[in-house]
Design a protein around this motif. Structure first.
Motif, PDB file in Angstrom:
ATOM      1  N   UNK A 166       0.833  -1.057   0.072  1.00 29.69           N
ATOM      2  CA  UNK A 166       0.036   0.195   0.017  1.00 29.69           C
ATOM      3  C   UNK A 166       0.848   1.471   0.000  1.00 29.69           C
ATOM      4  N   UNK A 167       2.232   1.232  -0.291  1.00 27.35           N
ATOM      5  CA  UNK A 167       2.793   2.211  -0.411  1.00 27.35           C
ATOM      6  C   UNK A 167       3.302   2.944   0.883  1.00 27.35           C
ATOM      7  N   UNK A 168       3.223   2.424   1.740  1.00 28.36           N
ATOM      8  CA  UNK A 168       3.335   3.174   3.158  1.00 28.36           C
ATOM      9  C   UNK A 168       4.720   2.844   3.987  1.00 28.36           C
ATOM     10  N   UNK A 169       5.172   3.603   4.729  1.00 28.51           N
ATOM     11  CA  UNK A 169       6.410   3.152   5.543  1.00 28.51           C
ATOM     12  C   UNK A 169       6.138   2.783   6.857  1.00 28.51           C
ATOM     13  N   UNK A 170       6.671   1.315   6.855  1.00 31.23           N
ATOM     14  CA  UNK A 170       6.318   0.467   8.125  1.00 31.23           C
ATOM     15  C   UNK A 170       6.941   1.176   9.323  1.00 31.23           C
ATOM     16  N   UNK A 171       7.961   2.015   9.252  1.00 33.64           N
ATOM     17  CA  UNK A 171       8.755   2.623  10.488  1.00 33.64           C
ATOM     18  C   UNK A 171       7.956   3.970  10.708  1.00 33.64           C
ATOM     19  N   UNK A 172       6.995   4.571  10.071  1.00 32.90           N
ATOM     20  CA  UNK A 172       6.164   5.537  10.435  1.00 32.90           C
ATOM     21  C   UNK A 172       4.625   5.705  10.601  1.00 32.90           C
ATOM     22  N   UNK A 173       4.188   4.704   9.933  1.00 32.41           N
ATOM     23  CA  UNK A 173       2.522   4.386  10.077  1.00 32.41           C
ATOM     24  C   UNK A 173       2.395   3.129  11.155  1.00 32.41           C
ATOM     25  N   UNK A 174       1.499   3.726  11.743  1.00 29.66           N
ATOM     26  CA  UNK A 174       1.040   2.688  12.786  1.00 29.66           C
ATOM     27  C   UNK A 174       0.098   1.533  11.975  1.00 29.66           C
ATOM     28  N   UNK A 175       0.461   0.142  11.755  1.00 31.56           N
ATOM     29  CA  UNK A 175      -0.023  -0.911  11.284  1.00 31.56           C
ATOM     30  C   UNK A 175      -0.373  -2.036  11.984  1.00 31.56           C
TER      31      UNK A 175
ATOM     32  N   UNK B 196       3.186  -2.751  13.440  1.00 31.58           N
ATOM     33  CA  UNK B 196       4.404  -2.026  13.076  1.00 31.58           C
ATOM     34  C   UNK B 196       5.163  -1.677  14.314  1.00 31.58           C
ATOM     35  N   UNK B 197       6.241  -0.995  14.421  1.00 25.28           N
ATOM     36  CA  UNK B 197       6.973  -0.273  15.239  1.00 25.28           C
ATOM     37  C   UNK B 197       5.885   0.863  15.997  1.00 25.28           C
ATOM     38  N   UNK B 198       5.667   1.864  15.037  1.00 25.94           N
ATOM     39  CA  UNK B 198       4.655   2.892  15.564  1.00 25.94           C
ATOM     40  C   UNK B 198       3.502   2.469  16.139  1.00 25.94           C
TER      41      UNK B 198
END
Length: 417
Positions: free
Chosen positions: A27-36, A53-55
């Motif tokens: 989905x073109x997201x940043x796993x280190x920035x977006x809470x998933x 995800x980490x966030x």
């Protein structure tokens, strides 16, 4: 102690937040920035969080194992149901990348998001093993946008320990035998060490062994008398010694066929719980038959609902004659259930058979003239399912309200494809 110990260049790589990273990539997201968060089933409020995800962990304190109803309503949070075919495809592509550096025989896929790689002998092709391991780590992130952690060691065990105990915090760690006293021996409680479960930890504690250093300096003969071959393995693993080779099980003799299942609601009656256990026994027995294996030790695990304050049991029983007969396995599970069940709502079940040997060693009993008939019947049922699908032929319990086989048909790894 280390004169004959393996001294190879092995690394263990773990894809960090793998499921969340795959969905972020899709989905073109940043796993280190977006809470998933990856949710097993949106239709169940009590559905479990399979990955975060980490966030998501840091900002909202939602971790793997949390429940859907615990996730706050927030515009930044992205929730997805699992796509197991996607996850498996990512895993296969990562394995192909590893295969660019080493032959397939030097790769051991430990799980969908974790693999061992033996770089021994590749120095002339790629350079120092530590540098190539880091290059592989960089290439995986560059190509798949999946962060990873790598543990390196002289054998599979040490690589795994370096990963679990250090690299998951630092992204990369290399352990040698010289590091054992300072990095491995201080580990306590014992269950923090890979390969030691809670039950083994309790048994060791009762012997006055509370740290890996205590285990390394325990009497080997006493450990072997108490635990058998496992005692020998525990002792040498405490010194960081492991003779397993890539492609072989890390803990020799620990091959098993098992199935675990998280129930989507509390199962409160004996009949309901046994219905699911029978379905699971069918699946475990079928897999053993497919591999032409039979087992002597049958293990049943049951975790109670959190509403009943959790807890549970895991008990095993070894039978005289090995089997892969569904009903024989089920009968032992019923015995264990009736002996240890605390009459509280169940939420998670597991069934496994271990202590395996080839089916060809099975003897036909003079006193059980139905054994051959049951064996042929099991094979025929397996053939029908293989040809027409897993639900082509089911036991009656699967059509009851308690049954789960039909609803789980078409899932991969227990989750949506």
């Amino acid at each position: 102690m280390y004169g004959n110990a393996p001294n190879r260049s092995v690394f263990c790589i773990d894809m960090r937040s793998f499921y969340a990273s795959c969905m972020a990539h899709l989905h073109n997201l940043d796993v280190m920035e977006v809470p998933i968060a990856i949710i097993a089933n949106f239709q169940q409020k009590g559905s479990v969080v399979l990955a975060a995800s980490p966030p998501m962990k840091k900002r909202f304190n939602i971790k793997t194992g949390a429940r859907l109803y615990e996730i706050p309503r927030h515009p930044d949070i992205r929730l997805f149901e699992p796509k197991m075919e996607l996850f498996v495809r990512f895993s296969m592509e990562i394995t192909r990348l590893l295969n660019q550096y080493v032959p397939k025989e030097a790769i051991h896929v430990y799980s969908v998001d974790e693999s061992f790689v033996d770089l021994t002998g590749t120095e002339k092709l790629w350079g120092p093993p530590e540098e190539i391991a880091k290059k592989i780590q960089y290439r995986i992130y560059e190509q798949f946008e999946i962060p990873s952690a790598i543990g390196m060691g002289p054998n599979m065990l040490m690589a795994k320990l370096a990963l679990d105990l250090e690299a998951k915090k630092t992204d990369f760690a290399k352990w040698t035998y010289e590091d054992v006293p300072t990095k491995l021996w201080p580990v306590s409680p014992l269950s923090e060490m890979w390969g030691i479960g809670k039950r083994t930890e309790r048994s060791l504690n009762h012997m006055g062994i509370f740290s890996v250093k205590d285990l390394a300096h325990a009497d080997l003969k006493t450990l072997e008398e108490r635990f058998g071959i496992l005692g020998n393995q525990l002792y040498y693993h405490a010194w960081g010694i492991d003779h397993s080779t890539i492609g072989a099980p890390i803990m020799q003799g620990q091959i098993s066929y098992g199935k675990g299942q998280m129930l989507m609601r509390d199962y409160r009656t004996r009949d309901e719980i046994l219905a699911v256990i029978l379905e699971m026994c069918e699946d475990v027995a079928r897999r053993a038959r497919d591999a032409n294996m039979i087992g002597r030790t049958i293990t049943l695990g049951l975790n109670y609902s959190k509403d009943a304050f959790g807890g549970g049991f895991q008990r095993a029983r070894t039978i005289h004659e090995p089997t892969n007969d569904t009903m024989k396995i089920y009968e032992v599970c019923v015995e264990l259930f009736d002996e240890f069940y605390g009459e509280r709502p169940a939420r998670q079940l597991s069934v496994s058979i271990t202590n395996l040997e080839s089916e060809h060693s099975m003897q036909l009993s003079l006193f059980d003239d139905q054994k051959w008939r049951r064996r042929k019947l099991g094979r025929v049922m397996d053939q029908i399912r293989a040809k027409y699908g897993s639900t082509a032929i089911l036991r009656a319990v699967s059509y009851t309200e308690a049954g789960t086989a039909i609803s789980r048909d078409g899932l991969l790894g227990g989750h949506k494809k």
